[in-house]
Enzyme design. Structure first.
Site, PDB file in Angstrom:
ATOM      1  N   ASP A 171      73.293  86.279  16.147  1.00  0.00           N
ATOM      2  CA  ASP A 171      73.701  86.918  14.897  1.00  0.00           C
ATOM      3  C   ASP A 171      73.786  85.962  13.716  1.00  0.00           C
ATOM      4  O   ASP A 171      74.462  86.237  12.728  1.00  0.00           O
ATOM      5  CB  ASP A 171      75.080  87.547  15.130  1.00  0.00           C
ATOM      6  CG  ASP A 171      76.068  86.543  15.717  1.00  0.00           C
ATOM      7  OD1 ASP A 171      75.842  85.318  15.556  1.00  0.00           O
ATOM      8  OD2 ASP A 171      77.064  86.964  16.338  1.00  0.00           O
TER       9      ASP A 171
ATOM     10  N   GLU B 114      70.523  88.038  23.305  1.00  0.00           N
ATOM     11  CA  GLU B 114      71.922  88.387  23.007  1.00  0.00           C
ATOM     12  C   GLU B 114      71.977  89.525  21.984  1.00  0.00           C
ATOM     13  O   GLU B 114      72.619  89.444  20.937  1.00  0.00           O
ATOM     14  CB  GLU B 114      72.746  87.191  22.506  1.00  0.00           C
ATOM     15  CG  GLU B 114      74.239  87.418  22.650  1.00  0.00           C
ATOM     16  CD  GLU B 114      75.092  86.381  21.930  1.00  0.00           C
ATOM     17  OE1 GLU B 114      75.159  86.377  20.695  1.00  0.00           O
ATOM     18  OE2 GLU B 114      75.704  85.568  22.626  1.00  0.00           O
TER      19      GLU B 114
ATOM     20  N   GLU C 133      78.099  87.953  10.552  1.00  0.00           N
ATOM     21  CA  GLU C 133      77.316  88.090  11.783  1.00  0.00           C
ATOM     22  C   GLU C 133      77.128  89.536  12.240  1.00  0.00           C
ATOM     23  O   GLU C 133      76.097  89.888  12.793  1.00  0.00           O
ATOM     24  CB  GLU C 133      77.961  87.280  12.921  1.00  0.00           C
ATOM     25  CG  GLU C 133      77.903  85.769  12.727  1.00  0.00           C
ATOM     26  CD  GLU C 133      79.044  85.218  11.890  1.00  0.00           C
ATOM     27  OE1 GLU C 133      79.848  86.006  11.338  1.00  0.00           O
ATOM     28  OE2 GLU C 133      79.142  83.983  11.766  1.00  0.00           O
TER      29      GLU C 133
ATOM     30  N   HIS D 125      86.343  78.060  13.365  1.00  0.00           N
ATOM     31  CA  HIS D 125      85.391  77.841  12.272  1.00  0.00           C
ATOM     32  C   HIS D 125      84.981  79.115  11.544  1.00  0.00           C
ATOM     33  O   HIS D 125      84.331  79.047  10.513  1.00  0.00           O
ATOM     34  CB  HIS D 125      84.125  77.163  12.804  1.00  0.00           C
ATOM     35  CG  HIS D 125      83.275  78.080  13.645  1.00  0.00           C
ATOM     36  ND1 HIS D 125      83.512  78.294  14.975  1.00  0.00           N
ATOM     37  CD2 HIS D 125      82.211  78.854  13.329  1.00  0.00           C
ATOM     38  CE1 HIS D 125      82.613  79.153  15.453  1.00  0.00           C
ATOM     39  NE2 HIS D 125      81.825  79.516  14.477  1.00  0.00           N
TER      40      HIS D 125
ATOM     41  N   ARG E 235      84.231  82.268   9.313  1.00  0.00           N
ATOM     42  CA  ARG E 235      84.418  82.489   7.880  1.00  0.00           C
ATOM     43  C   ARG E 235      85.620  83.400   7.593  1.00  0.00           C
ATOM     44  O   ARG E 235      86.329  83.174   6.621  1.00  0.00           O
ATOM     45  CB  ARG E 235      83.144  83.091   7.263  1.00  0.00           C
ATOM     46  CG  ARG E 235      82.055  82.061   7.101  1.00  0.00           C
ATOM     47  CD  ARG E 235      80.720  82.641   6.676  1.00  0.00           C
ATOM     48  NE  ARG E 235      79.742  81.555   6.634  1.00  0.00           N
ATOM     49  CZ  ARG E 235      79.266  81.001   5.522  1.00  0.00           C
ATOM     50  NH1 ARG E 235      79.640  81.440   4.343  1.00  0.00           N
ATOM     51  NH2 ARG E 235      78.395  80.011   5.591  1.00  0.00           N
TER      52      ARG E 235
ATOM     53  N   HIS F 295      84.710  71.562  13.619  1.00  0.00           N
ATOM     54  CA  HIS F 295      83.412  72.002  13.093  1.00  0.00           C
ATOM     55  C   HIS F 295      83.092  71.124  11.874  1.00  0.00           C
ATOM     56  O   HIS F 295      84.008  70.774  11.122  1.00  0.00           O
ATOM     57  CB  HIS F 295      83.508  73.476  12.693  1.00  0.00           C
ATOM     58  CG  HIS F 295      82.174  74.119  12.485  1.00  0.00           C
ATOM     59  ND1 HIS F 295      81.468  73.993  11.311  1.00  0.00           N
ATOM     60  CD2 HIS F 295      81.406  74.873  13.298  1.00  0.00           C
ATOM     61  CE1 HIS F 295      80.322  74.648  11.426  1.00  0.00           C
ATOM     62  NE2 HIS F 295      80.262  75.195  12.627  1.00  0.00           N
TER      63      HIS F 295
HETATM   64  C1  UD1 Z   1      77.354  79.266  11.383  1.00  0.00           C
HETATM   65  C2  UD1 Z   1      77.007  80.718  11.726  1.00  0.00           C
HETATM   66  C3  UD1 Z   1      78.021  81.271  12.710  1.00  0.00           C
HETATM   67  C4  UD1 Z   1      78.161  80.364  13.927  1.00  0.00           C
HETATM   68  C5  UD1 Z   1      78.411  78.930  13.503  1.00  0.00           C
HETATM   69  C6  UD1 Z   1      78.326  78.063  14.739  1.00  0.00           C
HETATM   70  C7  UD1 Z   1      75.973  82.073   9.973  1.00  0.00           C
HETATM   71  C8  UD1 Z   1      76.200  82.899   8.765  1.00  0.00           C
HETATM   72  N1  UD1 Z   1      77.068  81.539  10.516  1.00  0.00           N
HETATM   73  O1  UD1 Z   1      78.661  79.232  10.781  1.00  0.00           O
HETATM   74  O2  UD1 Z   1      77.611  82.560  13.137  1.00  0.00           O
HETATM   75  O3  UD1 Z   1      79.261  80.816  14.682  1.00  0.00           O
HETATM   76  O4  UD1 Z   1      77.415  78.509  12.569  1.00  0.00           O
HETATM   77  O5  UD1 Z   1      78.764  76.793  14.535  1.00  0.00           O
HETATM   78  O6  UD1 Z   1      74.860  81.910  10.417  1.00  0.00           O
HETATM   79  N2  UD1 Z   1      77.553  71.261   8.610  1.00  0.00           N
HETATM   80  C9  UD1 Z   1      77.213  69.931   8.727  1.00  0.00           C
HETATM   81  N3  UD1 Z   1      76.441  69.560   9.795  1.00  0.00           N
HETATM   82  C10 UD1 Z   1      76.012  70.426  10.737  1.00  0.00           C
HETATM   83  C11 UD1 Z   1      76.370  71.771  10.617  1.00  0.00           C
HETATM   84  C12 UD1 Z   1      77.143  72.175   9.541  1.00  0.00           C
HETATM   85  O7  UD1 Z   1      77.584  69.106   7.921  1.00  0.00           O
HETATM   86  O8  UD1 Z   1      75.309  70.016  11.677  1.00  0.00           O
HETATM   87  C13 UD1 Z   1      78.391  71.684   7.460  1.00  0.00           C
HETATM   88  C14 UD1 Z   1      77.598  71.844   6.156  1.00  0.00           C
HETATM   89  O9  UD1 Z   1      78.389  71.475   5.087  1.00  0.00           O
HETATM   90  C15 UD1 Z   1      77.336  73.352   6.128  1.00  0.00           C
HETATM   91  C16 UD1 Z   1      78.651  73.860   6.709  1.00  0.00           C
HETATM   92  O10 UD1 Z   1      78.977  72.947   7.748  1.00  0.00           O
HETATM   93  O11 UD1 Z   1      77.082  73.840   4.840  1.00  0.00           O
HETATM   94  C17 UD1 Z   1      78.642  75.254   7.254  1.00  0.00           C
HETATM   95  O12 UD1 Z   1      77.484  75.519   8.018  1.00  0.00           O
HETATM   96  P1  UD1 Z   1      77.037  77.054   8.221  1.00  0.00           P
HETATM   97  O13 UD1 Z   1      75.817  77.137   9.019  1.00  0.00           O
HETATM   98  O14 UD1 Z   1      77.042  77.741   6.900  1.00  0.00           O
HETATM   99  O15 UD1 Z   1      78.262  77.529   9.109  1.00  0.00           O
HETATM  100  P2  UD1 Z   1      78.942  78.903   9.268  1.00  0.00           P
HETATM  101  O16 UD1 Z   1      78.265  79.969   8.465  1.00  0.00           O
HETATM  102  O17 UD1 Z   1      80.384  78.752   9.064  1.00  0.00           O
HETATM  103  N1  UDP Z   2      80.457  73.514  21.525  1.00  0.00           N
HETATM  104  C1  UDP Z   2      80.078  72.185  21.664  1.00  0.00           C
HETATM  105  N2  UDP Z   2      80.825  71.219  21.044  1.00  0.00           N
HETATM  106  C2  UDP Z   2      81.917  71.530  20.278  1.00  0.00           C
HETATM  107  C3  UDP Z   2      82.283  72.888  20.131  1.00  0.00           C
HETATM  108  C4  UDP Z   2      81.515  73.860  20.765  1.00  0.00           C
HETATM  109  O1  UDP Z   2      79.103  71.882  22.350  1.00  0.00           O
HETATM  110  O2  UDP Z   2      82.549  70.634  19.740  1.00  0.00           O
HETATM  111  C5  UDP Z   2      79.639  74.566  22.175  1.00  0.00           C
HETATM  112  C6  UDP Z   2      80.398  75.594  22.994  1.00  0.00           C
HETATM  113  O3  UDP Z   2      80.497  75.207  24.343  1.00  0.00           O
HETATM  114  C7  UDP Z   2      79.563  76.848  22.825  1.00  0.00           C
HETATM  115  C8  UDP Z   2      78.964  76.690  21.460  1.00  0.00           C
HETATM  116  O4  UDP Z   2      79.058  75.313  21.128  1.00  0.00           O
HETATM  117  O5  UDP Z   2      78.488  76.902  23.738  1.00  0.00           O
HETATM  118  C9  UDP Z   2      79.731  77.528  20.485  1.00  0.00           C
HETATM  119  O6  UDP Z   2      79.441  77.149  19.206  1.00  0.00           O
HETATM  120  P1  UDP Z   2      80.323  77.613  17.981  1.00  0.00           P
HETATM  121  O7  UDP Z   2      81.727  77.829  18.404  1.00  0.00           O
HETATM  122  O8  UDP Z   2      80.044  76.659  16.889  1.00  0.00           O
HETATM  123  O9  UDP Z   2      79.620  78.992  17.564  1.00  0.00           O
HETATM  124  P2  UDP Z   2      79.812  80.522  18.001  1.00  0.00           P
HETATM  125  O10 UDP Z   2      79.631  80.627  19.466  1.00  0.00           O
HETATM  126  O11 UDP Z   2      81.142  80.948  17.511  1.00  0.00           O
HETATM  127  O12 UDP Z   2      78.751  81.231  17.240  1.00  0.00           O
END
Ligand code: UD1
Ligand code: UDP
Length: 380
Positions: A101, A123, A137, A206, A208, A239
């Site tokens: 999602d 999924e 999502e 993490h 939103r 996160h």
């Molecule tokens: C996104 C997904 C959410 C998922 C989550 C898993 C969407 C809308 N949301 O969350 O479904 O549960 O990822 O973790 O698709 N950042 C870094 N390095 C990284 C990753 C992120 O610095 O490797 C920082 C950046 O500033 C980035 C922010 O985190 O802009 C948020 O990343 P984003 O993909 O927007 O996260 P979420 O939408 O919160």
């Molecule tokens: N995970 C990881 N390291 C972390 C936190 C989570 O490897 O520090 C793994 C966790 O086991 C799961 C996945 O990341 O498989 C979940 O990711 P996240 O919680 O970011 O996203 P969501 O599942 O909520 O979309």
């Protein structure tokens, strides 16, 4: 559909959970030389996506590198759509496959739909009754469900959602969640004991919907748990999102009983889950993994699209309500009988064969010979 040449598949990931849940599918696809698999990373996540590829020894053939700190959703969506469309035009895939999602999955699906390329959804069918919970999502997965040609719901209840929405029966296959494939593969050996005094509570947040006040309430509940139970220690992998980190650091930076850590790679993180006494999370994936590991999980969300863990008795929905979180955690930490009921290992989400089922169904879609494999059914 019969193909003269080997079909070309775009396997798309953007975020950490996309990569964890697509890794088993990509590795299974690689066993089939008559399918050409092209791995595409949108770059929605950077370091935490790279960690997963490293863990599973996967390389992206193309990275669209869209991540920018503080990038609004619409801008990220526009960037992924535009860059992904170029890749589709250049390489003309016969199918696009992505999971769940995330914005990456929504964009990969929409681009495939516009290009009239079949989209396969791993999924599929998870639903809450509320379009903005989880946000965004719930919208993303419902939208993708409208045009996917193959739906791979992990469970019977997810399949029911899809059929109710009108998905043709032969497009829906119950596969189990590929997260369980990844978990079983990763946790085959014995757990390594984490050095920790007393009982460890693992926390991640993490979402939103929890940004700001809700996350502050979660932090206050954790403070109260620590004040009440002197043997509890919290491990909190943060996160990378700066919005999330700011609140967590303000709440716990100087607390010697809270370890704020960088997100561990998936293998070490799985080990942390195994060492935990109790898990508090708003993560989707962790809700699926905790029951498989026999860990009680308090779900920091108002609603969940994963009712199976709750029905199985491993999870309780506590939202971001300070009192509810404190009361439920206190019950688990104070009542052994209650704790042991919630920590019976069960596997409502998968049996480790999801990727095999998915690839077998993709093969039949392209008219390729495939092994017979029955849909996932959880053990009673
Ligand atoms: C996104 C997904 C959410 C998922 C989550 C898993 C969407 C809308 N949301 O969350 O479904 O549960 O990822 O973790 O698709 N950042 C870094 N390095 C990284 C990753 C992120 O610095 O490797 C920082 C950046 O500033 C980035 C922010 O985190 O802009 C948020 O990343 P984003 O993909 O927007 O996260 P979420 O939408 O919160
Ligand atoms: N995970 C990881 N390291 C972390 C936190 C989570 O490897 O520090 C793994 C966790 O086991 C799961 C996945 O990341 O498989 C979940 O990711 P996240 O919680 O970011 O996203 P969501 O599942 O909520 O979309």
């Amino acid at each position: 559909m019969t193909f003269g040449m080997n079909p070309r598949l775009f396997a798309v990931c953007g975020t950490r959970p996309d990569a964890i849940k697509m890794a088993p599918v990509i590795l299974e696809l690689k066993k089939h030389s008559d399918i050409q698999t092209v791995v595409i990373a949108s770059g929605q996540h950077r370091e935490i996506l790279e960690q997963v590829f490293h863990q599973f020894n996967i390389r992206a053939h193309l990275n669209l590198e869209v991540m920018k700190h503080g990038q609004p959703l619409a801008e990220m969506t526009a960037n992924i759509l535009q860059r992904f469309e170029h890749a589709v035009q250049n390489q003309q895939p016969d199918m696009v496959i992505a999971q769940g999602d995330t914005t990456t999955t929504f964009c990969a699906g929409l681009t495939a739909f516009y290009a009239k390329i079949p989209f396969a959804h791993v999924e599929a069918g998870l639903r809450t009754p509320t379009i903005d919970a989880p946000f965004p999502e719930e919208f993303n997965r419902r939208a993708v469900g409208l045009f996917a040609k193959l739906h791979f719901p992990p469970t019977a209840s997810a399949a029911k959602n899809l059929l109710r929405e009108g998905a043709p029966k032969d497009s829906v296959l119950i596969t189990g969640n590929t997260a369980i494939d990844a978990l079983l593969e990763t946790t085959r050996g014995p757990a390594q004991n984490e050095p920790c005094k007393g009982r460890m509570m693992l926390v991640t947040t993490h979402r939103r919907e929890n940004w700001g006040e809700p996350q502050k309430r979660i932090c206050r509940a954790i403070h109260r748990i620590l004040e009440t139970f002197s043997d509890v220690h919290v491990v909190l992998p943060m996160h990378p999102n700066p919005i999330v980190r700011e609140v967590l650091r303000a709440a716990f930076q100087n607390d010697p009983r809270v370890s704020l850590i960088e997100p561990p790679e998936y293998g070490p993180f799985a080990n942390l889950m195994r060492s935990a006494h109790l898990i508090l999370t708003d993560s989707g994936g962790i809700q699926e993994e905790a029951p498989a590991l026999g860990k009680p999980v308090l779900v920091l969300r108002e609603e969940t699209e994963r009712p199976e863990g709750i029905e199985a008795g491993n999870a309780v929905l506590v939202g971001s309500d300070e009192n509810k979180i404190f009361e439920q955690a206190s019950k688990l930490l104070g009542d052994e009988t209650y704790y042991s009921k919630m920590s019976t290992a069960r596997n409502p989400y998968g049996d480790g064969k999801a990727a095999q089922r998915i690839v077998a169904r993709i093969r039949t879609f392209f008219g390729l010979p495939a092994e017979e494999i029955s849909p996932f059914e959880p053990m009673p």
